[in-house]
Every structure is written in structure tokens, then in C-alpha cells.
Design a protein around this motif. Structure first.
Motif, PDB file in Angstrom:
ATOM      1  N   GLU A 129       0.839  -1.192   0.000  1.00  0.00           N
ATOM      2  CA  GLU A 129       0.000   0.000   0.000  1.00  0.00           C
ATOM      3  C   GLU A 129       0.880   1.251   0.000  1.00  0.00           C
ATOM      4  O   GLU A 129       1.903   1.293   0.694  1.00  0.00           O
ATOM      5  CB  GLU A 129      -0.918   0.007   1.220  1.00  0.00           C
ATOM      6  N   PRO A 130       0.510   2.272  -0.763  1.00  0.00           N
ATOM      7  CA  PRO A 130       1.360   3.458  -0.863  1.00  0.00           C
ATOM      8  C   PRO A 130       1.640   4.129   0.479  1.00  0.00           C
ATOM      9  O   PRO A 130       2.761   4.591   0.714  1.00  0.00           O
ATOM     10  CB  PRO A 130       0.581   4.380  -1.812  1.00  0.00           C
ATOM     11  N   GLU A 131       0.656   4.197   1.364  1.00  0.00           N
ATOM     12  CA  GLU A 131       0.879   4.873   2.641  1.00  0.00           C
ATOM     13  C   GLU A 131       1.914   4.133   3.491  1.00  0.00           C
ATOM     14  O   GLU A 131       2.681   4.759   4.230  1.00  0.00           O
ATOM     15  CB  GLU A 131      -0.428   5.026   3.414  1.00  0.00           C
ATOM     16  N   GLY A 151       1.397  -0.899  -8.309  1.00  0.00           N
ATOM     17  CA  GLY A 151       0.057  -0.389  -8.083  1.00  0.00           C
ATOM     18  C   GLY A 151      -1.032  -0.967  -8.945  1.00  0.00           C
ATOM     19  O   GLY A 151      -2.225  -0.710  -8.693  1.00  0.00           O
ATOM     20  N   LEU A 153      -3.593  -2.857  -6.941  1.00  0.00           N
ATOM     21  CA  LEU A 153      -4.183  -2.169  -5.795  1.00  0.00           C
ATOM     22  C   LEU A 153      -5.471  -1.454  -6.179  1.00  0.00           C
ATOM     23  O   LEU A 153      -5.710  -1.157  -7.351  1.00  0.00           O
ATOM     24  CB  LEU A 153      -3.188  -1.158  -5.219  1.00  0.00           C
ATOM     25  N   ASP A 154      -6.275  -1.119  -5.177  1.00  0.00           N
ATOM     26  CA  ASP A 154      -7.498  -0.345  -5.399  1.00  0.00           C
ATOM     27  C   ASP A 154      -7.268   1.149  -5.185  1.00  0.00           C
ATOM     28  O   ASP A 154      -8.200   1.938  -5.315  1.00  0.00           O
ATOM     29  CB  ASP A 154      -8.599  -0.815  -4.431  1.00  0.00           C
ATOM     30  N   SER A 155      -6.035   1.536  -4.850  1.00  0.00           N
ATOM     31  CA  SER A 155      -5.755   2.920  -4.465  1.00  0.00           C
ATOM     32  C   SER A 155      -5.609   3.866  -5.654  1.00  0.00           C
ATOM     33  O   SER A 155      -5.533   5.071  -5.479  1.00  0.00           O
ATOM     34  CB  SER A 155      -4.472   2.979  -3.636  1.00  0.00           C
ATOM     35  N   ASN A 156      -5.517   3.322  -6.868  1.00  0.00           N
ATOM     36  CA  ASN A 156      -5.358   4.147  -8.072  1.00  0.00           C
ATOM     37  C   ASN A 156      -4.074   4.977  -8.038  1.00  0.00           C
ATOM     38  O   ASN A 156      -4.013   6.071  -8.585  1.00  0.00           O
ATOM     39  CB  ASN A 156      -6.570   5.071  -8.251  1.00  0.00           C
ATOM     40  N   VAL A 157      -3.038   4.447  -7.380  1.00  0.00           N
ATOM     41  CA  VAL A 157      -1.726   5.085  -7.333  1.00  0.00           C
ATOM     42  C   VAL A 157      -0.769   4.220  -8.131  1.00  0.00           C
ATOM     43  O   VAL A 157      -0.556   3.052  -7.799  1.00  0.00           O
ATOM     44  CB  VAL A 157      -1.223   5.231  -5.887  1.00  0.00           C
ATOM     45  N   ASP A 200       2.928   8.195  -9.677  1.00  0.00           N
ATOM     46  CA  ASP A 200       2.280   8.878  -8.560  1.00  0.00           C
ATOM     47  C   ASP A 200       3.075   8.679  -7.269  1.00  0.00           C
ATOM     48  O   ASP A 200       3.260   9.626  -6.489  1.00  0.00           O
ATOM     49  CB  ASP A 200       0.863   8.339  -8.353  1.00  0.00           C
ATOM     50  N   GLN A 239       4.821  11.567  -4.830  1.00  0.00           N
ATOM     51  CA  GLN A 239       4.505  11.722  -3.407  1.00  0.00           C
ATOM     52  C   GLN A 239       5.756  11.616  -2.544  1.00  0.00           C
ATOM     53  O   GLN A 239       5.902  12.335  -1.554  1.00  0.00           O
ATOM     54  CB  GLN A 239       3.469  10.680  -2.995  1.00  0.00           C
TER      55      GLN A 239
END
Length: 287
Positions: free
Chosen positions: A30-32, A60, A63-67, A71, A75
């Protein structure tokens, strides 16, 4: 230096590679989670952070985060602190213009793009299941050099893939000369049990593989020296590695190793004037 895994596994199934069979399909963090880890490393004083993945460019997609990877880099570039971010390894088919554009506009992203081509022949690339052509690779290389003129471009190449003809190897040599890589990592093909290439006809004799390896290496050594000569007289911002093997060394954003005229504590950013060049290293005077 620190290394951060951003994803695991691979979906590409290149015919010479065992990785998808032993590490499974791509799984992105996950990006976070990644951003939190990088923030922590920066707070601890790490200055050179490398993002790792078998194919970081496809980050990504699961993933569902669309990152996506572009991207994520943007960030990370926004995190406060003085540091450089590198990444490896990239697959050309997923090296998007958006990724290059983010690199061009992000001062904390290192000016170094490692983009393994593996062969300069479209037929051989198809046999390797690389899913891009010679022309598509050249277009991506041109775009990188256009958007990031100070970037160093490096690559991987396999010599003596099953069925590779002399003419097809000539295509590889000509591609290397046309792109003008700063450095290449050259490998002699060796079969991996369980891969599709292991059963391919037209195995190249080892002596011939070595001959091709030596020919390509000699050509690249000339170009590496030429690529490094352009730095002489310029001032580069470097990050000190401290002392290595009795030498004072540092590394540039382009991943160039620079031997210095005096000691600079490891982990320190500083400026140096480049005074001499060699095929694999530069020499610098600390300013």
C-alpha cells in the motif's frame, strides 16, 4: 543508504527468467505504508533511498488505491528532507512518459534510469517474451534523454540467447551505439530449469557467447569513457560514501562513482569539480 521493497513477484514471464515461478505474481505494498517507511528513513538521516521491485514500473496495478509508480515517486518527492530516491528494476514496456515527466520535475529523484533492453533484435525480444520492439525501446530512450538531458541511462543485455544469429547480435551492438548508454551490464545466457528458453533450439556454443560478450563489452567501454568525458570541468552535487578500499569516494545523482582529493564524511552532500574521467569512474576536487 537504504532500500525499500515496494512490491514483490513478477507477472512478465520472460522466457529466460525463473522469478515468476519462485516469487509468484506481483503484489504491491500500500502506498501509505511505503511513504511512512520512507519518512522514517529520512528522519533517521538516510540520504540515498532505493525503491526495489522486480518490475517497479508496474507498481500499483493490483491495488485499489489508483496510485501508480509515477504517482508514488511524486509523493515521495514531496516528503520534507534532503535525500535522493533511486529505483530498480524497470521493464521497458511499463516505462511510461508520465514516469519520465515526474522524474524530470522532481529534484529528489536521481537522474539515473536503468532500463534493461536485453537485445537489440525485435525477433529475439519476441522470443524472450519482452513485449516491446527495438523501435519502441529506442523511442523511450529518446524521450528520457529529451526530457532529462542530464540523466544517465544504463541497461542489461543477454549475449547468446538461443537462436540469436550473428546479424541479430549486430542489431544489439548497433542499438547500444545508437542509444549511447552510460554503462551496461552484460550477461552470457545460461539456461534456468523450468523456463521456456531452456527447451528452445539453437543453443549458442559457449565460446561464441564469450566472443559476443567481449565484443559488446569493448564497444561499451569506449562509450562509457565518452559519456564520462562530458563531466570533466563541471561541478556536480555528490553524496559521500566515506572511505572505500582506502579511497575517498562519492556518488552523483547519475550514479557515477567519483574518487575525491580529500575525505568527506559519509552521508554528506557537497559540491565537487570533476577533474578527470575513466570508463567506470570520475575524479573530483572537493569545493
Amino acid at each position: 543508504k537504504a532500500w525499500v521493497s515496494i512490491m514483490y513477484g513478477c507477472n512478465n514471464f520472460c522466457t529466460y527468467c525463473i522469478v515468476p515461478y519462485v516469487r509468484g505474481r506481483e503484489r504491491s505494498r500500500e502506498p501509505e505504508q511505503i511513504l511512512e517507511e520512507v519518512r522514517g528513513l529520512v528522519a533517521e538521516g538516510y540520504k540515498d533511498i532505493t525503491l526495489l521491485g522486480q518490475n517497479v514500473n508496474s507498481y500499483g496495478k493490483d491495488l485499489d488505491s489508483n496510485v501508480d509508480f509515477a504517482d508514488l515517486l511524486a509523493q515521495i518527492n514531496d516528503i520534507s528532507g534532503d535525500f535522493l530516491v533511486r529505483f530498480m528494476t524497470s521493464h521497458p514496456k511499463d516505462a511510461s512518459k508520465e514516469l519520465v515527466d515526474v522524474m524530470a520535475s522532481s529534484p529528489k529523484i536521481a537522474r539515473h534510469f536503468h532500463l534493461p533492453v536485453q537485445s537489440g533484435s525485435t525477433r529475439v525480444l519476441n522470443a524472450m517474451n519482452r513485449r516491446y520492439t527495438r523501435e519502441q525501446y529506442l523511442e523511450k530512450a529518446r524521450y528520457i534523454k529529451e526530457k532529462i538531458p542530464d540523466a544517465a541511462l544504463t541497461t542489461d543485455i543477454i549475449c547468446g540467447f538461443p537462436g540469436e544469429t550473428e546479424e541479430e547480435f549486430d542489431e544489439t551492438v548497433s542499438l547500444v551505439r545508437e542509444v549511447g548508454f552510460d554503462m551496461l551490464y552484460c550477461f552470457i545466457y545460461s539456461p534456468r530449469r523450468g523456463t521456456a528458453a531452456e527447451k528452445m533450439p539453437g543453443r549458442i556454443p559457449h565460446d561464441e557467447q564469450v566472443r559476443r560478450f567481449e565484443r559488446l563489452t569493448a564497444a561499451q567501454n569506449e562509450m562509457s569513457l565518452k559519456a564520462n568525458e562530458k563531466y570533466v570541468g563541471k561541478t556536480l552535487r555528490l553524496l559521500s560514501d566515506g572511505d572505500e578500499d582506502g579511497k575517498h569516494t562519492a556518488r552523483s545523482s547519475q550514479n557515477k562513482i567519483v574518487t575525491l582529493d580529500r575525505f568527506v564524511p559519509a552521508g554528506t552532500f557537497f559540491d565537487a569539480e570533476i577533474t578527470a574521467s575513466h570508463p567506470f569512474t570520475l575524479e573530483g576536487k572537493v569545493l
